[in-house]
Design an enzyme around this catalytic site. Structure first.
Site, PDB file in Angstrom:
ATOM      1  N   HIS A 226     -47.648 -31.482  69.857  1.00 53.33           N
ATOM      2  CA  HIS A 226     -47.375 -30.074  69.569  1.00 53.33           C
ATOM      3  C   HIS A 226     -48.287 -29.579  68.460  1.00 53.33           C
ATOM      4  CE1 HIS A 226     -44.470 -26.803  70.281  1.00 53.33           C
ATOM      5  NE2 HIS A 226     -44.893 -26.395  69.098  1.00 53.33           N
TER       6      HIS A 226
ATOM      7  N   ASP B 258     -33.894 -21.678  69.114  1.00 56.78           N
ATOM      8  CA  ASP B 258     -35.327 -21.522  68.840  1.00 56.78           C
ATOM      9  C   ASP B 258     -35.936 -20.472  69.758  1.00 56.78           C
ATOM     10  OD1 ASP B 258     -37.904 -22.241  67.606  1.00 56.78           O
ATOM     11  OD2 ASP B 258     -38.384 -22.835  69.653  1.00 56.78           O
TER      12      ASP B 258
ATOM     13  N   ARG C 118     -39.190 -13.949  65.328  1.00 49.96           N
ATOM     14  CA  ARG C 118     -40.130 -14.151  64.219  1.00 49.96           C
ATOM     15  C   ARG C 118     -41.495 -13.582  64.559  1.00 49.96           C
ATOM     16  NH1 ARG C 118     -40.372 -19.977  64.240  1.00 49.96           N
ATOM     17  NH2 ARG C 118     -41.991 -19.788  62.663  1.00 49.96           N
TER      18      ARG C 118
ATOM     19  N   SER D 287     -38.382 -25.122  63.935  1.00 46.26           N
ATOM     20  CA  SER D 287     -38.664 -24.644  65.297  1.00 46.26           C
ATOM     21  C   SER D 287     -39.303 -25.771  66.112  1.00 46.26           C
ATOM     22  CB  SER D 287     -39.606 -23.431  65.212  1.00 46.26           C
ATOM     23  OG  SER D 287     -40.249 -23.195  66.433  1.00 46.26           O
TER      24      SER D 287
ATOM     25  N   LYS E 131     -37.100 -28.545  68.886  1.00 50.65           N
ATOM     26  CA  LYS E 131     -37.484 -28.615  70.309  1.00 50.65           C
ATOM     27  C   LYS E 131     -37.865 -30.043  70.690  1.00 50.65           C
ATOM     28  CE  LYS E 131     -40.805 -25.425  70.247  1.00 50.65           C
ATOM     29  NZ  LYS E 131     -40.885 -24.173  69.528  1.00 50.65           N
TER      30      LYS E 131
HETATM   31  N1  URA Z   1     -44.990 -23.530  67.085  1.00 50.41           N
HETATM   32  C1  URA Z   1     -43.642 -23.540  67.247  1.00 50.41           C
HETATM   33  O1  URA Z   1     -43.107 -24.105  68.197  1.00 50.41           O
HETATM   34  N2  URA Z   1     -42.899 -22.915  66.343  1.00 50.41           N
HETATM   35  C2  URA Z   1     -43.420 -22.281  65.282  1.00 50.41           C
HETATM   36  O2  URA Z   1     -42.676 -21.763  64.501  1.00 50.41           O
HETATM   37  C3  URA Z   1     -44.831 -22.273  65.117  1.00 50.41           C
HETATM   38  C4  URA Z   1     -45.601 -22.910  66.038  1.00 50.41           C
END
Ligand code: URA
Length: 433
Positions: free
Chosen positions: A82, A161, A168, A183, A187
């Protein structure tokens, strides 16, 4: 308990309890707490921060705001990667097929564009027919069958999220370490993967503007992941200039296809090789970075990485004719060259400006329900370190909006030229483990 009291407590620098964080996440997910109160709390968190305990609790509450996934039916080590976001950041789309073709199982849930940064799901959806929605069973079957799936979060997974991410994005509250860390990690934890590699970007085009804050964010996330028994590492990568040459959804898919055919930009490929060799070690497939790099370059040379990407696109309903012949992608109504009026070495290409302009050209969302123009974006012709002559093309603007003329000044301002040669940017600066 009242939401307004939680907001004022954080606004005044207080430390939130588990009960308060639970009240917020549970109530917001259920729709009992309105967007305006949730955005006020996000803004208070952005200004006042959270300590590590609060961040862990927030992550845990978000992770359990919906269903969690059981990936035990996938054989082998499951890896997720990620990025904290960037401009032109198509790393996952190149890296994941590379490592999957080396035997790692990639079970990845990606996000959409956020702020000035693009999202992997939007990029994938620029391939006609491709779906990023799968049931848990279909997702697991695809990973077992072809080694890779990149999909969106299901509505049952981490719904907190899903709502907060979108909120956001349009309330100026993205750039807060506690919110980014919770966040991402909520996940990753809900999606049941064994191993996590985080790419924490820093610089003009990233949410973290300097390496110190990137390191702090990486540390928080790596500690949360390892603390919960997931093998978690992070690389800190530079996002001073856009990654690669293409910014915008189908433009980036074309660059991905080229990269998987061995014609990728240097910075993008270096990031993929570095992250890929770490992932192969995390999965126990290789023991050294050198071994991993060799294996990964062979995956490109042999065409295995490209075929893995093609198989994934096919399995998700995408029309692979667009990969085999990328000229099939629809072109924008206007393609305009930005010409340099001076000469010199490129010392800077402001990734934030390129990301913001690209969004205004139609490649991203300014409001929650904006439609994306998949063909829109920017194609750089020059990178930092290149020499530019007067009259050279600096970049191409791709858009179907006629207001592009107003954006040309901004784009010109994104470039800085100097008379002396400049070294190219390092991409990966550090590994946090
Ligand atoms: N990627 C995400 O999944 N969440 C964030 O807040 C920023 C980047």
């Amino acid at each position: 308990m009242r939401m307004v009291d939680i907001i004022t407590k954080k606004r005044d620098g207080g430390i939130l309890t588990r009960e308060e964080i639970h009240y917020f996440i549970e109530g917001y997910t259920r729709g009992a707490i309105p967007d305006y109160q949730a955005s006020a709390l996000c803004m208070a968190i952005l200004f006042k921060g959270m300590n590590n305990d609060e961040i862990s609790i927030l992550t845990d509450e978000m992770c359990h705001s919906g269903a969690t996934m059981d990936l035990s039916k996938i054989d082998g080590v499951k890896v997720d990667k990620h990025s904290t976001g960037g401009v032109g950041d198509k790393t996952s789309l190149v890296l994941c097929p590379m490592v999957a073709s080396c035997g790692v199982k990639v079970a990845k849930m990606s996000g959409r564009g956020l702020g000035h940064t693009g999202g992997t799901l939007d990029k994938l959806e620029s391939i006609p027919g491709l779906s990023v929605t799968k049931s848990d069973e279909e997702f697991i079957r695809q990973v077992n069958d072809i080694g890779i799936a990149i999909i969106g979060q299901t509505s049952e997974l981490d719904p907190a999220d899903k709502k907060l991410y979108a909120l956001r994005d349009v309330t100026g509250t993205v750039e807060a370490i506690p919110l980014i860390a919770s966040s991402i990690m909520s996940k990753k934890l809900a999606s049941g993967t064994d191993t996590i590699l985080l790419d924490v970007t820093f610089g003009e085009g990233a949410f973290m503007k300097d390496i110190d804050s990137a390191r702090e964010l990486a540390r928080v996330m790596v500690d949360i992941g390892n603390g919960l028994g997931k093998n978690t590492k992070a690389v800190l990568s530079s996002m001073e200039e856009p990654l690669g040459y293409a910014v915008g959804n189908s433009l980036e898919i074309k660059e991905v296809v080229n990269a998987l055919h061995g014609k990728g930009p240097k910075d993008l490929m270096e990031l993929c090789y570095k992250c890929g060799s770490i992932i192969l070690m995390q999965a126990g497939i290789t023991h050294t970075e050198k071994e991993g790099r060799l294996m990964l370059s062979e995956s490109i040379r042999s065409g295995k990485a490209y075929m893995t990407f093609e198989n994934m696109v096919k399995a998700q309903g995408g029309d692979i004719a667009f990969l085999e012949n990328p000229d099939k992608f629809r072109e924008s109504g206007f393609i305009i060259n930005l010409i340099s009026s001076s000469e010199g070495y490129v010392s800077k290409i402001n990734a934030l400006t390129i990301g913001e302009v690209s969004m205004k050209l139609g490649a991203g969302r300014e409001k929650l329900d904006d439609m994306i123009d998949m063909a829109a974006g920017i194609l750089l012709h020059k990178k930092v370190g290149d020499y530019v002559k007067k009259g050279d093309t600096l970049l191409e603007i791709h858009t179907s909006r006629s207001n592009y003329k107003e954006l040309i000044k901004e784009l010109e301002g994104a470039f800085e030229l100097v008379s002396k040669p400049v070294p190219t940017h390092e991409v990966v600066w550090e590994v946090v483990e």
